[in-house]
Write a protein that holds these residues in place. Structure first.
Motif, PDB file in Angstrom:
ATOM      1  N   GLN A   6       0.818  -1.206   0.000  1.00  0.00           N
ATOM      2  CA  GLN A   6       0.000   0.000   0.000  1.00  0.00           C
ATOM      3  C   GLN A   6       0.857   1.263   0.000  1.00  0.00           C
ATOM      4  N   LYS A   7       2.047   1.189   0.562  1.00  0.00           N
ATOM      5  CA  LYS A   7       2.911   2.358   0.675  1.00  0.00           C
ATOM      6  C   LYS A   7       3.737   2.621  -0.578  1.00  0.00           C
ATOM      7  N   VAL A   8       3.963   1.598  -1.348  1.00  0.00           N
ATOM      8  CA  VAL A   8       4.905   1.706  -2.457  1.00  0.00           C
ATOM      9  C   VAL A   8       4.215   2.150  -3.735  1.00  0.00           C
ATOM     10  N   GLU A   9       4.868   3.057  -4.414  1.00  0.00           N
ATOM     11  CA  GLU A   9       4.411   3.439  -5.743  1.00  0.00           C
ATOM     12  C   GLU A   9       4.951   2.399  -6.708  1.00  0.00           C
ATOM     13  N   GLN A  10       4.087   1.787  -7.482  1.00  0.00           N
ATOM     14  CA  GLN A  10       4.525   0.726  -8.378  1.00  0.00           C
ATOM     15  C   GLN A  10       5.019   1.310  -9.692  1.00  0.00           C
ATOM     16  N   VAL A  11       6.168   0.819 -10.103  1.00  0.00           N
ATOM     17  CA  VAL A  11       6.742   1.194 -11.385  1.00  0.00           C
ATOM     18  C   VAL A  11       7.015  -0.100 -12.127  1.00  0.00           C
ATOM     19  N   GLU A  12       6.461  -0.211 -13.308  1.00  0.00           N
ATOM     20  CA  GLU A  12       6.681  -1.412 -14.110  1.00  0.00           C
ATOM     21  C   GLU A  12       8.102  -1.380 -14.664  1.00  0.00           C
ATOM     22  N   LEU A  13       8.786  -2.489 -14.546  1.00  0.00           N
ATOM     23  CA  LEU A  13      10.137  -2.580 -15.088  1.00  0.00           C
ATOM     24  C   LEU A  13      10.123  -2.318 -16.588  1.00  0.00           C
ATOM     25  N   ALA A  16      10.228   1.387 -17.233  1.00  0.00           N
ATOM     26  CA  ALA A  16      11.346   2.144 -16.660  1.00  0.00           C
ATOM     27  C   ALA A  16      12.349   2.490 -17.760  1.00  0.00           C
ATOM     28  N   ASP A  17      13.033   3.585 -17.575  1.00  0.00           N
ATOM     29  CA  ASP A  17      14.008   4.046 -18.563  1.00  0.00           C
ATOM     30  C   ASP A  17      15.339   3.317 -18.346  1.00  0.00           C
ATOM     31  N   ILE A  18      15.305   2.022 -18.632  1.00  0.00           N
ATOM     32  CA  ILE A  18      16.483   1.158 -18.467  1.00  0.00           C
ATOM     33  C   ILE A  18      16.635   0.370 -19.767  1.00  0.00           C
ATOM     34  N   PRO A  19      17.858   0.239 -20.277  1.00  0.00           N
ATOM     35  CA  PRO A  19      18.052  -0.538 -21.512  1.00  0.00           C
ATOM     36  C   PRO A  19      17.547  -1.975 -21.352  1.00  0.00           C
TER      37      PRO A  19
END
Length: 92
Positions: A6-13, A16-19
């Motif tokens: 509930q506390k974490v903002e989810q970021v999809e891998l 994400a700006d990753i090669p």
């Protein structure tokens, strides 16, 4: 785990700006960690099975602290399976 979810903002891998190569390497390393945890737990169970052939009260205790982490590892893997498309498409 639920409180942390509930506390974490989810970021999809995937977004994400990753090669791509680094994303794939991250996923490989994560899966290696889960497999290692499973191997440790399986090995401890097997060692205890061997000891139990001779005395049902004997057990290996030196890895108990590591085995206690297995539950956390299983919860994290379950979380990934429920919240990630990546885990659904894996070939094992």
């Amino acid at each position: 785990m639920e409180e942390n979810r509930q506390k974490v903002e989810q970021v999809e891998l995937a977004s994400a700006d990753i090669p791509v190569e680094d994303k794939e390497e991250l996923m490989r390393r994560m899966l290696v960690c889960f497999m290692c945890a499973d191997m440790i737990e399986s090995s401890v169970i097997k060692m205890n099975d061997i000891l139990h052939k001779y005395d049902k009260d004997m057990c290996i205790e030196m890895f108990d602290d590591i085995r206690s982490m297995m539950k956390m590892s299983e919860e994290k893997l379950k979380y990934l399976q429920e919240n990630s498309g990546y885990m659904k498409d894996l070939v094992w």
